[in-house]
Structures are given as C-alpha cells and as structure tokens.
Design a protein around this motif. Structure first.
Motif, mmCIF file in Angstrom:
data_model
loop_
_atom_site.group_PDB
_atom_site.id
_atom_site.type_symbol
_atom_site.label_atom_id
_atom_site.label_comp_id
_atom_site.label_asym_id
_atom_site.label_seq_id
_atom_site.Cartn_x
_atom_site.Cartn_y
_atom_site.Cartn_z
ATOM 1 N N GLN A 126 31.410 63.323 35.936
ATOM 2 C CA GLN A 126 32.504 63.125 34.672
ATOM 3 C C GLN A 126 32.541 62.193 33.997
ATOM 4 O OE1 GLN A 126 34.283 65.736 33.279
ATOM 5 N NE2 GLN A 126 33.670 63.965 31.822
ATOM 6 N N ASN A 127 32.393 60.689 34.468
ATOM 7 C CA ASN A 127 32.670 59.775 34.001
ATOM 8 C C ASN A 127 31.129 58.941 33.481
ATOM 9 O OD1 ASN A 127 34.993 58.901 35.261
ATOM 10 N ND2 ASN A 127 34.447 57.874 36.792
ATOM 11 N N MET A 128 30.206 59.737 34.249
ATOM 12 C CA MET A 128 28.724 59.420 33.833
ATOM 13 C C MET A 128 28.273 60.444 32.318
ATOM 14 S SD MET A 128 27.227 56.812 35.029
ATOM 15 C CE MET A 128 25.468 56.947 35.089
ATOM 16 N N ILE A 129 29.586 60.961 31.652
ATOM 17 C CA ILE A 129 29.448 61.683 31.030
ATOM 18 C C ILE A 129 30.001 61.036 30.208
ATOM 19 C CG2 ILE A 129 30.067 63.853 29.538
ATOM 20 C CD1 ILE A 129 29.149 65.493 32.564
ATOM 21 N N THR A 130 31.308 61.255 30.414
ATOM 22 C CA THR A 130 31.758 59.961 29.341
ATOM 23 C C THR A 130 31.623 58.712 28.874
ATOM 24 O OG1 THR A 130 33.744 60.822 30.530
ATOM 25 C CG2 THR A 130 34.473 58.862 29.636
ATOM 26 N N MET A 131 30.932 58.188 29.841
ATOM 27 C CA MET A 131 29.806 56.772 29.387
ATOM 28 C C MET A 131 29.289 57.366 28.365
ATOM 29 S SD MET A 131 30.860 54.085 32.664
ATOM 30 C CE MET A 131 29.847 55.084 33.665
ATOM 31 N N VAL A 132 28.116 58.039 28.824
ATOM 32 C CA VAL A 132 27.512 58.688 27.615
ATOM 33 C C VAL A 132 27.730 58.569 26.876
ATOM 34 C CG1 VAL A 132 25.913 59.783 27.475
ATOM 35 C CG2 VAL A 132 25.602 59.240 29.363
ATOM 36 N N ASP A 133 28.897 59.705 26.473
ATOM 37 C CA ASP A 133 29.302 60.181 25.061
ATOM 38 C C ASP A 133 30.185 58.767 24.236
ATOM 39 O OD1 ASP A 133 28.831 62.440 25.769
ATOM 40 O OD2 ASP A 133 30.676 63.380 25.515
ATOM 41 N N GLN A 134 30.525 58.118 25.180
ATOM 42 C CA GLN A 134 31.100 56.701 24.278
ATOM 43 C C GLN A 134 30.042 55.828 23.766
ATOM 44 O OE1 GLN A 134 33.549 55.534 27.889
ATOM 45 N NE2 GLN A 134 35.257 56.141 27.032
ATOM 46 N N SER A 135 29.056 55.779 24.435
ATOM 47 C CA SER A 135 27.879 54.825 24.477
ATOM 48 C C SER A 135 27.580 55.656 22.667
ATOM 49 C CB SER A 135 27.414 54.629 25.390
ATOM 50 O OG SER A 135 27.740 53.255 26.204
ATOM 51 N N SER A 136 26.750 56.371 23.105
ATOM 52 C CA SER A 136 26.323 57.583 22.001
ATOM 53 C C SER A 136 27.293 57.289 20.854
ATOM 54 C CB SER A 136 25.893 58.366 22.561
ATOM 55 O OG SER A 136 25.343 58.764 23.321
#
Length: 187
Positions: free
Chosen positions: A83-93
């Motif tokens: 879940q944290n990886m998805i959040t960081m990917v979304d924030q970075s994008s």
C-alpha cells in the motif's frame, strides 16, 4: 537528468564504501545524477514520511523507489509495504516525476546478519519477500510504472554477491549497477 534513489539499506549500500555503491557506479557510467536517499533499517512507512522533504522538495526528474524488506522482517507482512508503494508511486506521478519501482535482489539463505536485536525468521521472510516481489511485477496499480528488476540477468545464487545474505557485497553492487546501466540504455 537527476534521479533520487529512495529506500532502505539495499538502496543505501550497507557497509559498502561510497565508490562501490550501485548508484555511484551507474551515475559514472550513464551521466545520470543519482542521489542516494537510502536509510538502513527503514520501512516503507519511513520512506513515505521522508518522500516530501527528500524527494519532492529536491525537484528531481525521477525517483527510484526500493523498499519493503524491513516491513516484512519487522511486521511479518508485505501488505502495508504494498500500500505504501502504491501511495508513493501515485504521489511521485502527481508531482510530475518519472517513477521507477525497483525489485530488490532476493535474500540468500542462510542469513548471517546479526544486528538489530529483533528476532527475524529469515526463512519465512524469504517466502514473503518472493510474494512481495511478484506483486511488484504484477499489480495492476503499478503496471504503468517501469520496473527496475534487480533480479533480472543476475545470478543471485552466488554467495559472493552478498555480505550477509541480505546486503550486497561490492561485487553485488557492481551487478546491480550493470543492471541500472542497461535499464537506462534501453530506455
């Protein structure tokens, strides 16, 4: 181009001199500036808490995200890391960054790492790590992100690529650097 490498000890390069770390070798060979923001012992919660200050505020062109093993070692689960990886990917994008999710090397049993004082079942953790890395490859939420697979084209059964079964030796870092170099050459 400037890329920030955010992660844990596998990003940091635990007990390897600076000039032997994968990101330094890859930077020298590609000309891509790679800034190491790995923190030994960090979890994806810690990465998520650091990403604004250490990544977004630095205004890079891209970010390599590599973490999750400490979540498994300490929390005995990979779902929070996912879940944290998805959040960081979304924030970075959302911040306009080119995002690369790194799939870390496997652990090599038996693990001889003794620091931290936490009792970790490395054999059980190895199974969870395999499931987590497969999820990193296959999850639809990450399918739009190019994966930097540190497991591809490297024979991690060679124990000389490890210091302790978890952390890579200088030879392991050279292999990782070669993978980064070919990854960015292929575009």
């Amino acid at each position: 181009m400037k890329i920030i490498c955010l992660g844990d000890s596998l990003t940091f390069g635990y007990q390897v001199s600076r000039e032997e770390k994968w990101h330094v070798i890859a930077e020298e060979k590609t000309g891509i500036q790679m800034i190491n923001r790995g923190v030994s012992g960090d979890t994806t919660d810690g990465m998520r808490n650091r990403i604004q200050k250490q990544v977004f505020n630095a205004k890079p062109d891209g970010v390599i995200l590599m973490g999750g093993y400490n979540d498994i070692f300490f929390n005995h689960s990979w779902e929070c890391a996912a879940q944290n990886m998805i959040t960081m990917v979304d924030q970075s994008s959302a911040n306009g960054l080119q995002v690369f999710v790194a799939i870390p090397p496997p652990i090599h049993l038996p693990v001889t790492f003794k620091e931290g004082g936490v009792v970790v079942n490395f054999k059980k953790s190895a199974g969870m790590i395999e499931a987590y890395c497969q999820w990193l490859r296959d999850d639809p939420a990450l399918s739009r992100i190019k994966a930097l697979d540190f497991r591809a084209a490297i024979d991690w059964t060679d124990k000389d690529l490890y210091l302790d079964g978890i952390h890579q030796s200088p030879a392991g870092h050279r292999q990782m650097a070669d993978r980064v170099i070919s990854f960015f050459k292929m575009g």
